[in-house]
Scaffold this motif. Sequence first.
Motif, PDB file in Angstrom:
ATOM      1  N   GLN A  28      -4.078  38.742  24.998  1.00 18.44           N
ATOM      2  CA  GLN A  28      -4.419  39.414  26.122  1.00 18.44           C
ATOM      3  C   GLN A  28      -5.723  40.070  26.243  1.00 18.44           C
ATOM      4  O   GLN A  28      -6.011  40.653  27.219  1.00 18.44           O
ATOM      5  N   GLY A  29      -6.417  39.652  25.245  1.00 20.24           N
ATOM      6  CA  GLY A  29      -7.837  40.285  25.050  1.00 20.24           C
ATOM      7  C   GLY A  29      -8.856  39.476  25.991  1.00 20.24           C
ATOM      8  O   GLY A  29      -8.374  38.659  26.734  1.00 20.24           O
ATOM      9  N   ARG A  30      -9.956  39.536  25.838  1.00 19.56           N
ATOM     10  CA  ARG A  30     -11.260  38.896  26.691  1.00 19.56           C
ATOM     11  C   ARG A  30     -11.514  37.688  25.996  1.00 19.56           C
ATOM     12  O   ARG A  30     -12.089  36.708  26.585  1.00 19.56           O
ATOM     13  N   ALA A  31     -11.035  37.258  24.834  1.00 19.07           N
ATOM     14  CA  ALA A  31     -11.231  36.109  24.082  1.00 19.07           C
ATOM     15  C   ALA A  31     -10.759  34.987  24.799  1.00 19.07           C
ATOM     16  O   ALA A  31      -9.574  35.048  25.241  1.00 19.07           O
ATOM     17  N   LYS A  32     -11.359  33.780  25.100  1.00 17.08           N
ATOM     18  CA  LYS A  32     -10.932  32.653  25.572  1.00 17.08           C
ATOM     19  C   LYS A  32     -10.042  32.043  24.598  1.00 17.08           C
ATOM     20  O   LYS A  32      -9.350  30.956  25.101  1.00 17.08           O
ATOM     21  N   CYS A  33     -10.210  32.060  23.196  1.00 24.24           N
ATOM     22  CA  CYS A  33      -9.722  31.315  22.535  1.00 24.24           C
ATOM     23  C   CYS A  33      -9.251  32.032  21.145  1.00 24.24           C
ATOM     24  O   CYS A  33      -9.665  33.444  21.026  1.00 24.24           O
ATOM     25  N   ILE A  34      -8.379  31.566  20.296  1.00 18.10           N
ATOM     26  CA  ILE A  34      -7.993  32.230  19.092  1.00 18.10           C
ATOM     27  C   ILE A  34      -8.861  31.672  17.944  1.00 18.10           C
ATOM     28  O   ILE A  34      -9.429  30.515  17.883  1.00 18.10           O
ATOM     29  N   ALA A  35      -9.123  32.529  16.903  1.00 16.29           N
ATOM     30  CA  ALA A  35      -9.660  32.121  15.582  1.00 16.29           C
ATOM     31  C   ALA A  35      -8.764  32.086  14.557  1.00 16.29           C
ATOM     32  O   ALA A  35      -7.494  32.382  14.816  1.00 16.29           O
ATOM     33  N   ARG A  36      -9.078  31.268  13.612  1.00 19.31           N
ATOM     34  CA  ARG A  36      -8.228  31.126  12.286  1.00 19.31           C
ATOM     35  C   ARG A  36      -7.487  32.543  11.891  1.00 19.31           C
ATOM     36  O   ARG A  36      -6.458  32.473  11.415  1.00 19.31           O
ATOM     37  N   ASP A  37      -8.272  33.614  11.806  1.00 17.70           N
ATOM     38  CA  ASP A  37      -7.542  34.588  11.471  1.00 17.70           C
ATOM     39  C   ASP A  37      -6.692  35.244  12.286  1.00 17.70           C
ATOM     40  O   ASP A  37      -5.780  35.817  11.831  1.00 17.70           O
ATOM     41  N   THR A  38      -6.674  35.120  13.329  1.00 18.06           N
ATOM     42  CA  THR A  38      -5.724  35.440  14.419  1.00 18.06           C
ATOM     43  C   THR A  38      -4.275  34.553  14.146  1.00 18.06           C
ATOM     44  O   THR A  38      -3.309  35.264  13.950  1.00 18.06           O
ATOM     45  N   LEU A  39      -4.389  33.210  13.714  1.00 15.23           N
ATOM     46  CA  LEU A  39      -3.567  32.466  13.558  1.00 15.23           C
ATOM     47  C   LEU A  39      -2.855  33.018  12.134  1.00 15.23           C
ATOM     48  O   LEU A  39      -1.709  33.144  12.194  1.00 15.23           O
ATOM     49  N   ASP A  40      -3.575  33.433  11.330  1.00 21.30           N
ATOM     50  CA  ASP A  40      -3.156  33.648   9.879  1.00 21.30           C
ATOM     51  C   ASP A  40      -2.526  35.049   9.889  1.00 21.30           C
ATOM     52  O   ASP A  40      -1.423  35.276   9.476  1.00 21.30           O
ATOM     53  N   LYS A  41      -2.877  36.032  11.080  1.00 17.95           N
ATOM     54  CA  LYS A  41      -2.127  37.098  11.124  1.00 17.95           C
ATOM     55  C   LYS A  41      -0.710  36.795  11.719  1.00 17.95           C
ATOM     56  O   LYS A  41       0.144  37.453  11.345  1.00 17.95           O
ATOM     57  N   TRP A  42      -0.768  35.971  12.795  1.00 18.28           N
ATOM     58  CA  TRP A  42       0.563  35.745  13.414  1.00 18.28           C
ATOM     59  C   TRP A  42       1.655  34.914  12.539  1.00 18.28           C
ATOM     60  O   TRP A  42       2.627  35.221  12.638  1.00 18.28           O
ATOM     61  N   LEU A  43       1.185  34.118  11.348  1.00 14.93           N
ATOM     62  CA  LEU A  43       2.112  33.633  10.566  1.00 14.93           C
ATOM     63  C   LEU A  43       2.618  34.527   9.372  1.00 14.93           C
ATOM     64  O   LEU A  43       3.400  34.045   8.510  1.00 14.93           O
ATOM     65  N   SER A  44       1.862  35.931   9.410  1.00 13.75           N
ATOM     66  CA  SER A  44       2.007  36.736   8.002  1.00 13.75           C
ATOM     67  C   SER A  44       3.058  37.660   8.422  1.00 13.75           C
ATOM     68  O   SER A  44       2.913  38.460   9.573  1.00 13.75           O
ATOM     69  N   SER A  45       4.263  37.769   7.748  1.00 14.29           N
ATOM     70  CA  SER A  45       5.453  38.612   8.136  1.00 14.29           C
ATOM     71  C   SER A  45       4.798  39.997   7.914  1.00 14.29           C
ATOM     72  O   SER A  45       5.380  41.009   8.616  1.00 14.29           O
ATOM     73  N   GLU A  46       3.748  40.306   7.148  1.00 17.50           N
ATOM     74  CA  GLU A  46       3.318  41.693   6.830  1.00 17.50           C
ATOM     75  C   GLU A  46       2.623  42.224   7.758  1.00 17.50           C
ATOM     76  O   GLU A  46       2.323  43.585   7.965  1.00 17.50           O
ATOM     77  N   GLU A  47       1.979  41.467   8.715  1.00 21.56           N
ATOM     78  CA  GLU A  47       1.014  41.885   9.784  1.00 21.56           C
ATOM     79  C   GLU A  47       2.045  42.484  10.865  1.00 21.56           C
ATOM     80  O   GLU A  47       1.858  41.550  12.029  1.00 21.56           O
ATOM     81  N   ALA A  48       2.548  43.404  10.800  1.00 19.88           N
ATOM     82  CA  ALA A  48       3.531  43.854  11.608  1.00 19.88           C
ATOM     83  C   ALA A  48       2.951  44.021  13.177  1.00 19.88           C
ATOM     84  O   ALA A  48       3.429  43.936  14.354  1.00 19.88           O
ATOM     85  N   GLU A  49       1.622  44.486  13.146  1.00 20.04           N
ATOM     86  CA  GLU A  49       0.810  44.803  14.525  1.00 20.04           C
ATOM     87  C   GLU A  49       0.349  43.537  15.069  1.00 20.04           C
ATOM     88  O   GLU A  49       0.028  43.565  16.384  1.00 20.04           O
ATOM     89  N   HIS A  50       0.218  42.309  14.420  1.00 20.21           N
ATOM     90  CA  HIS A  50      -0.158  41.373  15.315  1.00 20.21           C
ATOM     91  C   HIS A  50       0.933  40.305  15.463  1.00 20.21           C
ATOM     92  O   HIS A  50       1.369  39.543  14.496  1.00 20.21           O
TER      93      HIS A  50
END
Length: 162
Positions: free
Chosen positions: A68-90
């Motif tokens: 939803q941000g202004r970024a036109k693409c995602i970075a590796r760290d975004t995917l890592d956060k999406w795949l991490s069960s501990e990252e509840a905010e992402h």
Amino acid sequence: MQTTHLSLFDDDNKRAEARSRKAMRAAGFVSALKGAMFRAAKSSPLSRDQIVDEMNALAAAAGRRLTQGRAKCIARDTLDKWLSSEEAEHVPGMYAVHIFCLAIDDPSPLCFWLESGFGIQTAEPETLKLAEFARGVLEHKLRTKRQRRLEEELMSNLEGTR
């Protein structure tokens, strides 16, 4: 002062109980979905960097953003956060999960979504073929049964006119 006594069988209690069951299913949904995505990524032949590249390429080709941000693409760290069960905010959005599944060519996270939220079971193409075959067999048996019943009625009508 008038008091109201509710029965265990009142509609309000049934709705509250159903809502409670749904809430329990929903409580662990995000971490479980992330777990399903993690397992799918782990079993993919693509590296996480390749998954990110493929997701960005698919989203760009579709003219959509993955966040939803202004970024036109995602970075590796975004995917890592999406795949991490501990990252509840992402939490990945619905479109991001869809693009993720397309990028790795694995619908299992979407299947999990349907099964856990709604009890909808997904089926492999072979299972669908077997179900179609079984339906055809049962429909044939039903037609045969109707034909026999009609034949018996016609025979009894013919015998009655003699």
